[in-house]
Design a protein around this motif. Structure first.
Motif, PDB file in Angstrom:
ATOM      1  N   SER A 211       0.870  -1.135  -0.008  1.00 47.72           N
ATOM      2  CA  SER A 211      -0.106   0.069  -0.120  1.00 47.72           C
ATOM      3  C   SER A 211       0.754   1.289  -0.097  1.00 47.72           C
ATOM      4  O   SER A 211       0.612   2.140  -0.579  1.00 47.72           O
ATOM      5  CB  SER A 211      -1.045   0.033   1.113  1.00 47.72           C
ATOM      6  OG  SER A 211      -0.026   0.115   2.552  1.00 47.72           O
TER       7      SER A 211
ATOM      8  N   ASP B 114      -9.070   4.281  -6.682  1.00 45.75           N
ATOM      9  CA  ASP B 114      -9.335   3.558  -8.082  1.00 45.75           C
ATOM     10  C   ASP B 114      -9.489   4.426  -8.923  1.00 45.75           C
ATOM     11  O   ASP B 114     -10.059   4.071 -10.271  1.00 45.75           O
ATOM     12  CB  ASP B 114     -10.763   2.902  -7.873  1.00 45.75           C
ATOM     13  CG  ASP B 114     -11.637   3.837  -7.195  1.00 45.75           C
ATOM     14  OD1 ASP B 114     -11.785   4.944  -6.955  1.00 45.75           O
ATOM     15  OD2 ASP B 114     -12.970   3.322  -7.391  1.00 45.75           O
TER      16      ASP B 114
ATOM     17  N   LEU C  70      -7.801   1.485   8.224  1.00 40.99           N
ATOM     18  CA  LEU C  70      -8.529   0.768   7.387  1.00 40.99           C
ATOM     19  C   LEU C  70      -8.195   1.037   6.013  1.00 40.99           C
ATOM     20  O   LEU C  70      -8.088   0.008   5.037  1.00 40.99           O
ATOM     21  CB  LEU C  70     -10.039   1.044   7.594  1.00 40.99           C
ATOM     22  CG  LEU C  70     -10.678   0.563   8.706  1.00 40.99           C
ATOM     23  CD1 LEU C  70     -12.301   1.010   8.818  1.00 40.99           C
ATOM     24  CD2 LEU C  70     -10.842  -0.937   8.760  1.00 40.99           C
TER      25      LEU C  70
ATOM     26  N   LYS D 114      -5.394  -1.294   5.193  1.00 42.54           N
ATOM     27  CA  LYS D 114      -6.125  -2.663   4.881  1.00 42.54           C
ATOM     28  C   LYS D 114      -6.363  -3.040   3.527  1.00 42.54           C
ATOM     29  O   LYS D 114      -6.048  -3.972   2.746  1.00 42.54           O
ATOM     30  CB  LYS D 114      -7.160  -2.995   5.727  1.00 42.54           C
ATOM     31  CG  LYS D 114      -7.868  -4.304   5.648  1.00 42.54           C
ATOM     32  CD  LYS D 114      -9.043  -4.235   6.684  1.00 42.54           C
ATOM     33  CE  LYS D 114     -10.022  -5.703   6.510  1.00 42.54           C
ATOM     34  NZ  LYS D 114     -10.889  -5.740   7.430  1.00 42.54           N
ATOM     35  N   TYR D 115      -7.410  -2.010   2.899  1.00 40.58           N
ATOM     36  CA  TYR D 115      -7.998  -2.298   1.643  1.00 40.58           C
ATOM     37  C   TYR D 115      -7.033  -1.729   0.516  1.00 40.58           C
ATOM     38  O   TYR D 115      -7.107  -2.664  -0.527  1.00 40.58           O
ATOM     39  CB  TYR D 115      -9.489  -1.480   1.543  1.00 40.58           C
ATOM     40  CG  TYR D 115     -10.238  -2.190   2.585  1.00 40.58           C
ATOM     41  CD1 TYR D 115     -10.840  -3.311   2.182  1.00 40.58           C
ATOM     42  CD2 TYR D 115     -10.661  -1.565   3.817  1.00 40.58           C
ATOM     43  CE1 TYR D 115     -11.949  -4.048   2.958  1.00 40.58           C
ATOM     44  CE2 TYR D 115     -11.724  -2.370   4.420  1.00 40.58           C
ATOM     45  CZ  TYR D 115     -12.126  -3.694   4.353  1.00 40.58           C
ATOM     46  OH  TYR D 115     -13.136  -4.125   5.028  1.00 40.58           O
TER      47      TYR D 115
ATOM     48  N   GLN E  75      -5.063  -4.916   0.051  1.00 39.13           N
ATOM     49  CA  GLN E  75      -5.959  -5.974  -0.690  1.00 39.13           C
ATOM     50  C   GLN E  75      -6.139  -5.549  -2.131  1.00 39.13           C
ATOM     51  O   GLN E  75      -5.853  -6.516  -2.996  1.00 39.13           O
ATOM     52  CB  GLN E  75      -7.623  -5.664  -0.197  1.00 39.13           C
ATOM     53  CG  GLN E  75      -8.572  -6.752  -0.978  1.00 39.13           C
ATOM     54  CD  GLN E  75      -9.871  -6.229  -0.389  1.00 39.13           C
ATOM     55  OE1 GLN E  75     -10.307  -6.537   0.585  1.00 39.13           O
ATOM     56  NE2 GLN E  75     -10.774  -5.867  -1.616  1.00 39.13           N
ATOM     57  N   GLY E  76      -6.281  -4.544  -2.465  1.00 39.59           N
ATOM     58  CA  GLY E  76      -6.233  -4.066  -4.047  1.00 39.59           C
ATOM     59  C   GLY E  76      -4.748  -4.339  -4.543  1.00 39.59           C
ATOM     60  O   GLY E  76      -4.836  -4.889  -5.838  1.00 39.59           O
TER      61      GLY E  76
ATOM     62  N   ASP F 213     -12.687  -2.633  -6.500  1.00 34.83           N
ATOM     63  CA  ASP F 213     -13.499  -3.356  -5.574  1.00 34.83           C
ATOM     64  C   ASP F 213     -12.885  -3.036  -4.155  1.00 34.83           C
ATOM     65  O   ASP F 213     -13.662  -3.152  -2.930  1.00 34.83           O
ATOM     66  CB  ASP F 213     -13.142  -5.055  -6.029  1.00 34.83           C
ATOM     67  CG  ASP F 213     -13.940  -5.533  -6.903  1.00 34.83           C
ATOM     68  OD1 ASP F 213     -14.714  -5.101  -7.511  1.00 34.83           O
ATOM     69  OD2 ASP F 213     -13.578  -6.674  -7.206  1.00 34.83           O
ATOM     70  N   ALA F 214     -11.747  -2.806  -3.989  1.00 34.04           N
ATOM     71  CA  ALA F 214     -11.126  -2.712  -2.654  1.00 34.04           C
ATOM     72  C   ALA F 214     -11.555  -1.235  -2.109  1.00 34.04           C
ATOM     73  O   ALA F 214     -11.892  -1.022  -1.057  1.00 34.04           O
ATOM     74  CB  ALA F 214      -9.570  -2.248  -2.983  1.00 34.04           C
TER      75      ALA F 214
ATOM     76  N   ASP G 299     -15.316  -1.900  -0.866  1.00 32.88           N
ATOM     77  CA  ASP G 299     -15.341  -2.554   0.224  1.00 32.88           C
ATOM     78  C   ASP G 299     -14.759  -1.508   1.444  1.00 32.88           C
ATOM     79  O   ASP G 299     -15.386  -1.741   2.476  1.00 32.88           O
ATOM     80  CB  ASP G 299     -14.089  -3.787   0.383  1.00 32.88           C
ATOM     81  CG  ASP G 299     -14.513  -4.841  -0.595  1.00 32.88           C
ATOM     82  OD1 ASP G 299     -15.868  -4.895  -1.027  1.00 32.88           O
ATOM     83  OD2 ASP G 299     -13.672  -5.978  -1.033  1.00 32.88           O
ATOM     84  N   LEU G 300     -14.021  -0.677   1.159  1.00 31.80           N
ATOM     85  CA  LEU G 300     -13.652   0.442   2.043  1.00 31.80           C
ATOM     86  C   LEU G 300     -14.581   1.240   2.487  1.00 31.80           C
ATOM     87  O   LEU G 300     -14.861   1.416   3.648  1.00 31.80           O
ATOM     88  CB  LEU G 300     -12.199   1.035   1.819  1.00 31.80           C
ATOM     89  CG  LEU G 300     -11.848   2.284   2.727  1.00 31.80           C
ATOM     90  CD1 LEU G 300     -11.727   1.853   4.184  1.00 31.80           C
ATOM     91  CD2 LEU G 300     -10.780   2.843   2.203  1.00 31.80           C
TER      92      LEU G 300
ATOM     93  N   GLU H  38     -17.328  -0.397   4.726  1.00 34.24           N
ATOM     94  CA  GLU H  38     -17.028  -0.493   5.932  1.00 34.24           C
ATOM     95  C   GLU H  38     -16.791   0.822   6.766  1.00 34.24           C
ATOM     96  O   GLU H  38     -17.151   0.937   8.175  1.00 34.24           O
ATOM     97  CB  GLU H  38     -15.364  -1.325   6.310  1.00 34.24           C
ATOM     98  CG  GLU H  38     -15.003  -1.215   7.516  1.00 34.24           C
ATOM     99  CD  GLU H  38     -14.239  -2.588   8.042  1.00 34.24           C
ATOM    100  OE1 GLU H  38     -13.582  -2.594   8.952  1.00 34.24           O
ATOM    101  OE2 GLU H  38     -13.761  -3.196   6.908  1.00 34.24           O
TER     102      GLU H  38
END
Length: 432
Positions: A217, A242, A396, A399-400, A403-404, A421-422, A425-426, A429
């Motif tokens: 990240s 994104d 957070l 974290k995401y 993930q991406g 998608d990441a 999802d973030l 949350e």
């Protein structure tokens, strides 16, 4: 060169005590008694100060204690009580203190914690104090930005810890590249990486440039910023990693990764550059110093610049800040101590005696003169560096973003889909 490198090591040893990543928090105070005692002496006001770290034996902590001693001599009516909070206990300790009404007056914090504590109204804005401060124009502009949340300054940085772009001059020579000329842009970074990569029996045994395959990240942030992406819209508190500029940045990193040995960014012992298995990377100066201490033959072989810009110059900049608790009953006295820490006189003393980097504009040239190659890179990195996103959900984000990043790097999804998608999802949350 030996003189410069020796100084570099000293600077770097200091910087290792600095990163961090980043925490902030709150305060509880003691009201000044101000009464005359039986002896006729005025009782001292007690100013409580919490500092992150393992204790008073750390070099930085000893420097802070020395500053406090002089401050108390100049302000005999104020006594500063300092406590050290282990990094692993910081958040829990702060939460308990605010809940129980025992928070100190001043917190030593990191960028990552400024937004969450400011949002909880546990820190006060420092803008009014700063506007009335004679030394305000001597502080590097980016330092104010890094301590800000929603247009107000909640933490004043006193000790930066940036990452710099490092490269092996000896590997450059082997590849017939000018060791005095690191890559100047992304195109050259790709070109140099290809030339510097070493293959044996179809296997990459030395990378051109480090690109982590896991927990990247940080790389997404840095290259995204260089490509013009905000990564996180801090004003609207929205993740935007994104957006097209971020997607383009990760696509570039994925292409660049073919010239990198796979590693996990969180596991420093696996970083190829540290192991002599890579020619270029972004790294903290303390890590460079550790490399040279472990292998003195590296002396003079590692070059540094602040960054290799894409569309914009940028790198990572960690920062230690000072914040005042909203519960403090001695806010003016707390500011007086912060003002003392940030004064040119105290900063210059830390610079000369402990080789600490500075946030004072007037000290930039003297700092650079002490070791031109390393310190010019550090000063520029401080000026252009970006910290972790200054939003309440910054942990957070990591974290995401990871993930991406990993889904893209391992080909689970396309880069665009992985980041979309990441972000989705973030947002889910954080309730957006």
């Amino acid at each position: 060169m030996k003189r410069n490198t020796g100084w570099m090591l000293s600077v770097i040893m200091m910087l290792s005590l600095i990163l961090s990543a980043c925490s902030s928090t709150a305060n509880d105070d003691q009201l000044s008694k101000g009464n005359e005692s039986n002896t006729g002496k005025t009782e001292q006001k007690i100013l409580k100060f919490w500092m992150r770290g393992s204790g008073p034996n750390e070099v930085l902590a000893r420097s802070v204690v020395a500053d406090i001693k002089v401050f108390e001599e100049q302000n005999p009516d104020i006594k500063v009580e300092i406590d050290y909070i282990p990094y692993a206990d910081v958040e829990a300790k702060w939460n308990t203190a605010f809940a129980g009404g025992t928070a100190p007056d001043i917190f030593e914090v990191g960028i990552i914690n400024v937004a969450s504590r400011a949002n909880l109204e546990q820190f006060i804005p420092l803008d009014d104090y700063i506007n009335g401060w004679s030394g305000k124009d001597d502080i590097i502009d980016n330092i104010y930005k890094l301590g800000s949340y929603k247009g107000k300054i909640y933490g004043l940085g006193y000790l930066p810890a940036p990452n710099v772009f490092a490269y092996r001059k000896d590997f450059f020579e082997e590849a017939n590249l000018d060791p005095a000329r690191p890559p100047q842009n992304w195109e050259e970074l790709m070109e140099y990486s290809k030339k510097l990569a070493v293959m044996e029996n179809g296997k990459l045994v030395r990378g051109g440039f480090d690109v982590p395959s896991q927990n990247g990240s940080f790389w997404l942030e840095m290259f995204g910023h260089q490509n013009g992406s905000a990564i996180v819209d801090e004003e609207k508190e929205l993740p935007v990693f994104d957006e097209p500029a971020a997607v383009e940045a990760l696509e570039f990193l994925k292409e660049l990764s073919q010239y990198s040995i796979s590693y996990d960014q969180r596991k420093t012992e696996t970083v190829p550059f540290r192991l002599g298995q890579s020619a270029m990377t972004y790294i903290s100066p303390d890590a460079i110093g550790e490399m040279i201490r472990n292998d003195p033959s590296l002396e003079g072989k590692i070059g540094v610049v602040s960054n290799v810009p894409g569309k914009h110059p940028s790198t990572f900049n960690g920062l230690r800040l000072l914040s005042i608790s909203s519960t403090s009953k001695m806010k003016d006295e707390a500011w007086k101590l912060i003002e003392f820490f940030l004064s040119k006189e105290r900063a210059e003393l830390r610079m000369k005696e402990l080789m600490m980097p500075v946030v004072n504009k007037s000290l930039a040239e003297p700092f650079i003169a002490m070791n031109p190659e390393m310190n010019s890179a550090i000063v520029e990195a401080i000026q252009i560096g970006v910290g972790r996103p200054n939003v309440t959900w910054s942990p957070l984000f990591e974290k995401y973003a990871n993930q991406g990043y990993e889904e893209a790097m391992f080909g689970v999804k396309s880069v665009e889909k992985a980041l979309q998608d990441a972000v989705a999802d973030l947002k889910k949350e954080i309730g957006n």
